[in-house]
Scaffold this motif. Structure first.
Motif, mmCIF file in Angstrom:
data_model
loop_
_atom_site.group_PDB
_atom_site.id
_atom_site.type_symbol
_atom_site.label_atom_id
_atom_site.label_comp_id
_atom_site.label_asym_id
_atom_site.label_seq_id
_atom_site.Cartn_x
_atom_site.Cartn_y
_atom_site.Cartn_z
ATOM 1 N N MET A 59 -39.539 -71.127 13.034
ATOM 2 C CA MET A 59 -39.158 -71.954 14.169
ATOM 3 C C MET A 59 -38.667 -73.340 13.711
ATOM 4 S SD MET A 59 -38.922 -71.983 17.369
ATOM 5 C CE MET A 59 -38.855 -73.017 18.755
ATOM 6 N N LEU A 60 -39.375 -73.889 12.721
ATOM 7 C CA LEU A 60 -39.003 -75.205 12.219
ATOM 8 C C LEU A 60 -37.648 -75.162 11.524
ATOM 9 C CD1 LEU A 60 -39.859 -78.124 11.911
ATOM 10 C CD2 LEU A 60 -41.003 -77.498 9.791
ATOM 11 N N GLU A 61 -37.390 -74.095 10.780
ATOM 12 C CA GLU A 61 -36.093 -73.928 10.108
ATOM 13 C C GLU A 61 -34.960 -73.839 11.129
ATOM 14 O OE1 GLU A 61 -34.974 -73.907 6.954
ATOM 15 O OE2 GLU A 61 -36.974 -74.660 6.460
ATOM 16 N N LEU A 62 -35.177 -73.120 12.198
ATOM 17 C CA LEU A 62 -34.163 -72.982 13.251
ATOM 18 C C LEU A 62 -33.881 -74.334 13.896
ATOM 19 C CD1 LEU A 62 -32.346 -71.179 14.973
ATOM 20 C CD2 LEU A 62 -34.286 -70.870 16.514
ATOM 21 N N LEU A 63 -34.931 -75.105 14.131
ATOM 22 C CA LEU A 63 -34.766 -76.429 14.735
ATOM 23 C C LEU A 63 -33.988 -77.361 13.798
ATOM 24 C CD1 LEU A 63 -35.406 -78.169 17.171
ATOM 25 C CD2 LEU A 63 -37.531 -78.826 16.050
ATOM 26 N N LYS A 64 -34.266 -77.298 12.490
ATOM 27 C CA LYS A 64 -33.531 -78.103 11.522
ATOM 28 C C LYS A 64 -32.064 -77.700 11.468
ATOM 29 C CE LYS A 64 -37.273 -79.286 8.370
ATOM 30 N NZ LYS A 64 -37.787 -79.133 6.998
ATOM 31 N N LYS A 65 -31.813 -76.395 11.544
ATOM 32 C CA LYS A 65 -30.436 -75.910 11.501
ATOM 33 C C LYS A 65 -29.660 -76.344 12.743
ATOM 34 C CE LYS A 65 -27.965 -71.825 10.095
ATOM 35 N NZ LYS A 65 -28.080 -70.439 9.652
ATOM 36 N N VAL A 66 -30.306 -76.286 13.902
ATOM 37 C CA VAL A 66 -29.659 -76.711 15.151
ATOM 38 C C VAL A 66 -29.372 -78.213 15.094
ATOM 39 C CG1 VAL A 66 -30.050 -77.040 17.622
ATOM 40 C CG2 VAL A 66 -30.590 -74.856 16.566
ATOM 41 N N ALA A 67 -30.325 -79.001 14.604
ATOM 42 C CA ALA A 67 -30.128 -80.446 14.503
ATOM 43 C C ALA A 67 -29.003 -80.766 13.530
ATOM 44 C CB ALA A 67 -31.424 -81.122 14.067
ATOM 45 N N SER A 68 -28.935 -80.052 12.417
ATOM 46 C CA SER A 68 -27.871 -80.267 11.437
ATOM 47 C C SER A 68 -26.505 -79.929 12.026
ATOM 48 C CB SER A 68 -28.132 -79.420 10.200
ATOM 49 O OG SER A 68 -27.066 -79.495 9.317
ATOM 50 N N THR A 69 -26.411 -78.825 12.727
ATOM 51 C CA THR A 69 -25.153 -78.421 13.359
ATOM 52 C C THR A 69 -24.725 -79.442 14.415
ATOM 53 O OG1 THR A 69 -25.743 -76.105 13.005
ATOM 54 C CG2 THR A 69 -23.985 -76.558 14.595
ATOM 55 N N TYR A 70 -25.672 -79.910 15.219
ATOM 56 C CA TYR A 70 -25.380 -80.914 16.243
ATOM 57 C C TYR A 70 -24.868 -82.208 15.598
ATOM 58 C CZ TYR A 70 -26.103 -84.066 20.175
ATOM 59 O OH TYR A 70 -25.923 -84.984 21.165
ATOM 60 N N ASP A 71 -25.490 -82.607 14.490
ATOM 61 C CA ASP A 71 -25.065 -83.808 13.775
ATOM 62 C C ASP A 71 -23.638 -83.658 13.240
ATOM 63 O OD1 ASP A 71 -25.586 -86.419 12.773
ATOM 64 O OD2 ASP A 71 -25.834 -85.536 10.778
ATOM 65 N N GLU A 72 -23.313 -82.502 12.702
ATOM 66 C CA GLU A 72 -21.953 -82.251 12.202
ATOM 67 C C GLU A 72 -20.931 -82.283 13.335
ATOM 68 O OE1 GLU A 72 -21.492 -78.820 9.738
ATOM 69 O OE2 GLU A 72 -23.297 -79.306 8.583
ATOM 70 N N ILE A 73 -21.286 -81.744 14.483
ATOM 71 C CA ILE A 73 -20.375 -81.749 15.632
ATOM 72 C C ILE A 73 -20.093 -83.179 16.080
ATOM 73 C CG2 ILE A 73 -20.201 -81.164 18.087
ATOM 74 C CD1 ILE A 73 -21.666 -78.537 17.406
ATOM 75 N N LEU A 74 -21.110 -84.024 16.067
ATOM 76 C CA LEU A 74 -20.916 -85.419 16.469
ATOM 77 C C LEU A 74 -20.102 -86.211 15.456
ATOM 78 C CD1 LEU A 74 -24.406 -86.384 17.924
ATOM 79 C CD2 LEU A 74 -22.313 -85.914 19.174
ATOM 80 N N GLN A 75 -20.227 -85.899 14.173
ATOM 81 C CA GLN A 75 -19.520 -86.647 13.134
ATOM 82 C C GLN A 75 -18.079 -86.195 12.946
ATOM 83 O OE1 GLN A 75 -21.638 -86.433 9.483
ATOM 84 N NE2 GLN A 75 -23.387 -87.592 10.226
ATOM 85 N N GLN A 76 -17.731 -85.003 13.346
ATOM 86 C CA GLN A 76 -16.417 -84.429 13.052
ATOM 87 C C GLN A 76 -15.238 -85.319 13.468
ATOM 88 O OE1 GLN A 76 -15.855 -81.866 11.164
ATOM 89 N NE2 GLN A 76 -13.664 -82.127 11.372
ATOM 90 N N PRO A 77 -15.207 -85.841 14.685
ATOM 91 C CA PRO A 77 -14.034 -86.656 15.056
ATOM 92 C C PRO A 77 -13.922 -87.973 14.288
ATOM 93 C CG PRO A 77 -15.390 -86.162 16.994
ATOM 94 C CD PRO A 77 -16.117 -85.668 15.797
ATOM 95 N N HIS A 78 -15.000 -88.399 13.670
ATOM 96 C CA HIS A 78 -15.009 -89.707 13.016
ATOM 97 C C HIS A 78 -14.908 -89.636 11.508
ATOM 98 C CE1 HIS A 78 -16.065 -91.317 16.904
ATOM 99 N NE2 HIS A 78 -17.041 -90.430 16.995
ATOM 100 N N ARG A 79 -14.758 -88.464 10.948
ATOM 101 C CA ARG A 79 -14.721 -88.330 9.488
ATOM 102 C C ARG A 79 -13.553 -89.100 8.869
ATOM 103 N NH1 ARG A 79 -18.446 -84.676 7.590
ATOM 104 N NH2 ARG A 79 -19.102 -83.109 9.083
ATOM 105 N N THR A 80 -12.382 -89.046 9.467
ATOM 106 C CA THR A 80 -11.236 -89.768 8.906
ATOM 107 C C THR A 80 -11.432 -91.278 9.013
ATOM 108 O OG1 THR A 80 -10.043 -89.581 10.991
ATOM 109 C CG2 THR A 80 -9.601 -87.899 9.325
ATOM 110 N N GLU A 81 -12.028 -91.729 10.118
ATOM 111 C CA GLU A 81 -12.296 -93.162 10.268
ATOM 112 C C GLU A 81 -13.289 -93.640 9.215
ATOM 113 O OE1 GLU A 81 -13.464 -94.391 14.186
ATOM 114 O OE2 GLU A 81 -12.191 -92.865 15.085
ATOM 115 N N ILE A 82 -14.317 -92.854 8.983
ATOM 116 C CA ILE A 82 -15.329 -93.218 7.992
ATOM 117 C C ILE A 82 -14.709 -93.244 6.599
ATOM 118 C CG2 ILE A 82 -17.456 -92.444 6.871
ATOM 119 C CD1 ILE A 82 -18.301 -91.355 9.646
#
Length: 85
Positions: A1-24
């Motif tokens: 369960m903890l692994e699934l939660l970490k994977k979901v959090a990681s995926t959510y973080d990547e989705i939020l960062q995607q539009p800003h990668r070029t700016e960064i």
């Protein structure tokens, strides 16, 4: 369960960062360009009050100097003591 939660959090973080990668990436490159200019400004004829403190950084920065002067639009190294081309 903890692994699934970490994977979901990681995926959510990547989705939020995607539009800003070029700016960064652009901000990091601009920051590195400014740092390189600060390190080599004394050799370019610009007064640099921090010259003494940046002197020991040259061996680390010299490797990236070629990429920097090409990005700045200079075909050859503007410094006589540094031959990278």
């Amino acid at each position: 369960m903890l692994e699934l939660l970490k994977k979901v959090a990681s995926t959510y973080d990547e989705i939020l960062q995607q539009p800003h990668r070029t700016e960064i990436a652009r901000e990091l490159r601009d920051e590195e360009d400014l740092f390189t200019l600060l390190c080599f400004s004394e050799m370019l004829g610009l007064p640099n009050p921090a010259f003494y403190f940046t002197l020991e950084l040259y061996p680390f920065v010299i490797e990236r100097f070629h990429d920097w002067h090409l990005r700045m639009g200079m075909e050859k190294s503007p410094l006589n003591g540094i031959r990278c081309c």
